[in-house]
Design a protein around this motif. Structure first.
Motif, mmCIF file in Angstrom:
data_model
loop_
_atom_site.group_PDB
_atom_site.id
_atom_site.type_symbol
_atom_site.label_atom_id
_atom_site.label_comp_id
_atom_site.label_asym_id
_atom_site.label_seq_id
_atom_site.Cartn_x
_atom_site.Cartn_y
_atom_site.Cartn_z
ATOM 1 N N VAL A 102 0.839 -1.146 -0.084
ATOM 2 C CA VAL A 102 0.114 -0.008 -0.057
ATOM 3 C C VAL A 102 1.070 1.351 -0.059
ATOM 4 O O VAL A 102 0.625 2.264 -0.942
ATOM 5 C CB VAL A 102 -0.870 -0.121 1.238
ATOM 6 N N GLY A 103 1.763 1.217 0.891
ATOM 7 C CA GLY A 103 2.803 2.225 0.880
ATOM 8 C C GLY A 103 3.438 2.734 -0.401
ATOM 9 O O GLY A 103 3.603 3.877 -1.114
ATOM 10 N N CYS A 104 3.999 1.816 -1.269
ATOM 11 C CA CYS A 104 4.622 1.940 -2.540
ATOM 12 C C CYS A 104 3.616 2.345 -3.610
ATOM 13 O O CYS A 104 3.732 3.114 -4.281
ATOM 14 C CB CYS A 104 5.142 0.306 -2.871
ATOM 15 N N GLN A 114 -8.617 11.035 -6.777
ATOM 16 C CA GLN A 114 -9.532 10.725 -5.729
ATOM 17 C C GLN A 114 -9.744 9.095 -5.749
ATOM 18 O O GLN A 114 -10.584 8.705 -4.716
ATOM 19 C CB GLN A 114 -11.190 11.647 -6.224
ATOM 20 N N HIS A 115 -9.376 8.608 -6.616
ATOM 21 C CA HIS A 115 -9.452 7.029 -6.682
ATOM 22 C C HIS A 115 -8.352 6.336 -6.228
ATOM 23 O O HIS A 115 -8.360 4.934 -6.444
ATOM 24 C CB HIS A 115 -9.807 6.453 -8.358
ATOM 25 N N ARG A 116 -7.340 6.998 -5.724
ATOM 26 C CA ARG A 116 -6.053 6.057 -5.341
ATOM 27 C C ARG A 116 -6.387 4.987 -4.393
ATOM 28 O O ARG A 116 -5.585 4.332 -4.394
ATOM 29 C CB ARG A 116 -4.990 7.247 -5.037
ATOM 30 N N TYR A 117 -7.175 5.280 -3.550
ATOM 31 C CA TYR A 117 -7.480 4.362 -2.349
ATOM 32 C C TYR A 117 -7.947 3.156 -2.911
ATOM 33 O O TYR A 117 -8.058 2.065 -2.530
ATOM 34 C CB TYR A 117 -8.158 4.943 -1.292
ATOM 35 N N THR A 118 -9.117 3.455 -3.818
ATOM 36 C CA THR A 118 -9.666 2.147 -4.489
ATOM 37 C C THR A 118 -8.713 1.403 -5.242
ATOM 38 O O THR A 118 -8.599 0.206 -5.179
ATOM 39 C CB THR A 118 -10.879 2.788 -5.360
ATOM 40 N N MET A 119 -8.101 2.083 -5.929
ATOM 41 C CA MET A 119 -6.991 1.367 -6.837
ATOM 42 C C MET A 119 -5.727 0.668 -5.938
ATOM 43 O O MET A 119 -5.486 -0.397 -6.248
ATOM 44 C CB MET A 119 -6.239 2.283 -7.690
ATOM 45 N N ALA A 120 -5.552 1.188 -4.775
ATOM 46 C CA ALA A 120 -4.734 0.472 -3.975
ATOM 47 C C ALA A 120 -5.320 -0.802 -3.413
ATOM 48 O O ALA A 120 -4.660 -1.746 -3.192
ATOM 49 C CB ALA A 120 -4.331 1.312 -2.639
ATOM 50 N N ALA A 121 -6.354 -0.893 -3.044
ATOM 51 C CA ALA A 121 -7.437 -1.949 -2.554
ATOM 52 C C ALA A 121 -7.486 -2.795 -3.688
ATOM 53 O O ALA A 121 -7.232 -4.019 -3.397
ATOM 54 C CB ALA A 121 -8.695 -1.305 -2.144
ATOM 55 N N SER A 151 -12.122 -9.170 0.103
ATOM 56 C CA SER A 151 -12.732 -7.965 0.071
ATOM 57 C C SER A 151 -11.826 -6.889 0.906
ATOM 58 O O SER A 151 -11.110 -7.200 1.928
ATOM 59 C CB SER A 151 -14.098 -7.797 0.891
ATOM 60 N N VAL A 152 -11.209 -5.855 0.288
ATOM 61 C CA VAL A 152 -10.408 -4.837 0.797
ATOM 62 C C VAL A 152 -10.918 -3.501 0.845
ATOM 63 O O VAL A 152 -11.502 -3.063 -0.332
ATOM 64 C CB VAL A 152 -8.975 -5.054 0.132
ATOM 65 N N TYR A 153 -10.700 -2.807 2.045
ATOM 66 C CA TYR A 153 -11.131 -1.511 2.009
ATOM 67 C C TYR A 153 -9.913 -0.560 2.453
ATOM 68 O O TYR A 153 -9.029 -1.249 3.438
ATOM 69 C CB TYR A 153 -12.215 -0.932 3.002
ATOM 70 N N ILE A 154 -9.457 0.480 1.907
ATOM 71 C CA ILE A 154 -8.219 1.265 2.212
ATOM 72 C C ILE A 154 -9.085 2.687 2.492
ATOM 73 O O ILE A 154 -9.602 3.254 1.662
ATOM 74 C CB ILE A 154 -7.365 1.505 1.026
ATOM 75 N N ILE A 155 -8.821 2.942 3.826
ATOM 76 C CA ILE A 155 -9.467 4.221 4.412
ATOM 77 C C ILE A 155 -8.555 5.235 4.682
ATOM 78 O O ILE A 155 -7.910 4.652 5.705
ATOM 79 C CB ILE A 155 -10.126 3.602 5.907
#
Length: 164
Positions: A102-104, A114-121, A151-155
């Motif tokens: 996730v960090g990388c 605005q979609h970076r967290y969804t893409m990381a998940a 299932s993954v959520y990045i919050i």
């Protein structure tokens, strides 16, 4: 005299099963008293060995551990996140692997996307699933990938509308 109880399709519970280690196996195969999956106990207030009157209560709680994190009392950057995932993720990737991934990923994204967290998940899901090879799903170092649902959520933890 030792009592033996036949437990469904899992195994016969014997006196030695009540000694340490109470959890047998790892990942998806981890079982409390070699009978019940650890996460299967959530919400099961009786917590009995299948088809028996043996209580597993001293070894497994139906109440999840809950921790409160004082979000507003801490400073966070745009890359500080909480990763919430199902066992399909955690069975094959360690905390360290998830944090590094996730960090990388976030470090290589536009901070204004605005979609970076969804893409990381989505990236984590792909890493946990792996690629389909002749021997099944495989991830890094030819380890088994997850065959389970994932299932993954990045919050993001950045509080309010603060921007870095």
């Amino acid at each position: 005299i030792s009592a033996v109880l036949l437990v469904g399709a899992y195994k016969t519970i014997e006196e030695d099963d009540l000694k340490f280690p109470l959890i047998y196996g790892e990942g998806k195969k981890a079982r409390v008293l070699a009978t019940i999956g650890v996460t299967r106990g959530l919400g099961d207030h009786s917590l009995k060995v299948h088809d028996s009157n043996i209580y597993i209560k001293p070894f497994l709680s139906c109440c999840p551990e809950v921790k409160v994190y004082p979000l507003a009392q801490c400073e966070h950057g745009a890359d500080d996140v909480l990763v919430l995932g199902t066992d399909g993720l955690w069975d094959v990737l360690s905390n360290q692997e998830v944090a590094e991934s996730v960090g990388c990923f976030l470090a290589n994204c536009d901070p204004d996307d605005q979609h970076r967290y969804t893409m990381a998940a989505q990236d984590l899901i792909m890493r946990a699933r792996g690629v389909l090879k002749d021997r099944g799903w495989r991830i890094a170092n030819d380890r088994l990938g997850s065959g389970d649902d994932i299932s993954v959520y990045i919050i993001p933890l950045m509080y309010g509308n603060k921007q870095n």
